[in-house]
Design a protein around this motif. Sequence first.
Motif, mmCIF file in Angstrom:
data_model
loop_
_atom_site.group_PDB
_atom_site.id
_atom_site.type_symbol
_atom_site.label_atom_id
_atom_site.label_comp_id
_atom_site.label_asym_id
_atom_site.label_seq_id
_atom_site.Cartn_x
_atom_site.Cartn_y
_atom_site.Cartn_z
ATOM 1 N N ALA A 10 -44.824 36.425 -63.247
ATOM 2 C CA ALA A 10 -45.920 36.543 -63.417
ATOM 3 C C ALA A 10 -46.782 37.043 -62.511
ATOM 4 O O ALA A 10 -47.783 37.781 -62.465
ATOM 5 C CB ALA A 10 -46.417 35.217 -63.811
ATOM 6 N N VAL A 150 -50.500 37.209 -69.303
ATOM 7 C CA VAL A 150 -49.308 36.900 -68.410
ATOM 8 C C VAL A 150 -49.199 35.277 -68.306
ATOM 9 O O VAL A 150 -48.164 34.844 -68.263
ATOM 10 C CB VAL A 150 -49.312 37.693 -67.131
ATOM 11 C CG1 VAL A 150 -48.347 37.317 -66.463
ATOM 12 C CG2 VAL A 150 -49.035 39.121 -67.536
ATOM 13 N N ALA A 160 -50.516 33.918 -61.903
ATOM 14 C CA ALA A 160 -51.053 35.149 -62.281
ATOM 15 C C ALA A 160 -52.325 35.472 -61.674
ATOM 16 O O ALA A 160 -52.535 36.546 -61.344
ATOM 17 C CB ALA A 160 -51.353 35.238 -64.012
ATOM 18 N N LEU A 198 -45.343 44.495 -68.634
ATOM 19 C CA LEU A 198 -46.075 44.131 -69.681
ATOM 20 C C LEU A 198 -45.183 44.128 -71.206
ATOM 21 O O LEU A 198 -45.127 43.242 -71.955
ATOM 22 C CB LEU A 198 -47.288 44.762 -69.895
ATOM 23 C CG LEU A 198 -48.197 44.867 -68.751
ATOM 24 C CD1 LEU A 198 -49.606 45.315 -69.051
ATOM 25 C CD2 LEU A 198 -48.653 43.277 -68.212
ATOM 26 N N PHE A 201 -42.776 41.169 -70.886
ATOM 27 C CA PHE A 201 -43.357 39.900 -71.377
ATOM 28 C C PHE A 201 -43.949 39.777 -72.653
ATOM 29 O O PHE A 201 -43.738 38.614 -73.235
ATOM 30 C CB PHE A 201 -44.702 39.823 -70.583
ATOM 31 C CG PHE A 201 -44.633 39.207 -69.242
ATOM 32 C CD1 PHE A 201 -44.523 37.648 -68.889
ATOM 33 C CD2 PHE A 201 -44.378 39.806 -67.872
ATOM 34 C CE1 PHE A 201 -44.252 37.194 -67.778
ATOM 35 C CE2 PHE A 201 -44.132 39.202 -66.656
ATOM 36 C CZ PHE A 201 -44.205 37.795 -66.661
#
Length: 248
Positions: A10, A150, A160, A198, A201
């Motif tokens: 993160a 995130v 984050a 990204l 995630f």
Amino acid sequence: MIAWATAAPAVGAAFVASTVEVVEAFTIVLAVATLRGWRPALSGAAAALGALALIVAALGPALNLVPLRALQIVIGVLLLLFGLGWLRKAVLRAAGLMALHDEDAIFEREKIRLGDEVRSARAADGIAALAAFKAVLLEGLEVVFIVLAVGAGRGLMIPASIGALAAFVVVMAAGLLIHKPLARVPENTLKFLVGIMLSAFGVFWTSEGLGAPWPGGDLALFGLAAAFALAALGLVALVRPRSQAAAA
């Protein structure tokens, strides 16, 4: 206590993604400052940061009202779409099918645009402050989205946020020290990494929201990132020879 294996991805994703956005915002703010001075540039940037703070203050409590799994699915899908968009552009740039991002060119273009507007509107400081405001607000909204996306899926807002704040401090310190557009920052490489992170995630949160467990828990994020990296590099290797042949 949040485990390091959970917090590190993160922090890393927020830092790298935020670095890209802060570099772009700083380039425009510096162009404004070069043309009209630091006062309108900093006043516009400060107003944008205040607006962003209000947006974060409003969104934070609202997220607590959304069920965790629904939040993970929505955020996961958005992150995946956002990440794949960045990764697609990074692959095209690396393969030579799209022009590389040039902060020096953006800096000069912004100065010319502001100069033209100043001559026509005769409101130099107001236009300069507005340009800085828009740049910081637009790029800052992307940072806010990245931090929320995130961090909100697993209670990682603090890690984050730390990653985003660290990016802001590093870029601003470097920019003010050298007082030039940060053209040497490998922004296209950073965008490649951001797209990978990204996307990883996004798949991870979507799967968790649907109730599908990952082998190894949070460590699966590293495996997903490696898979996206290999796929992207493979596409670059596949497309680059064709683009070079077409150029020849």
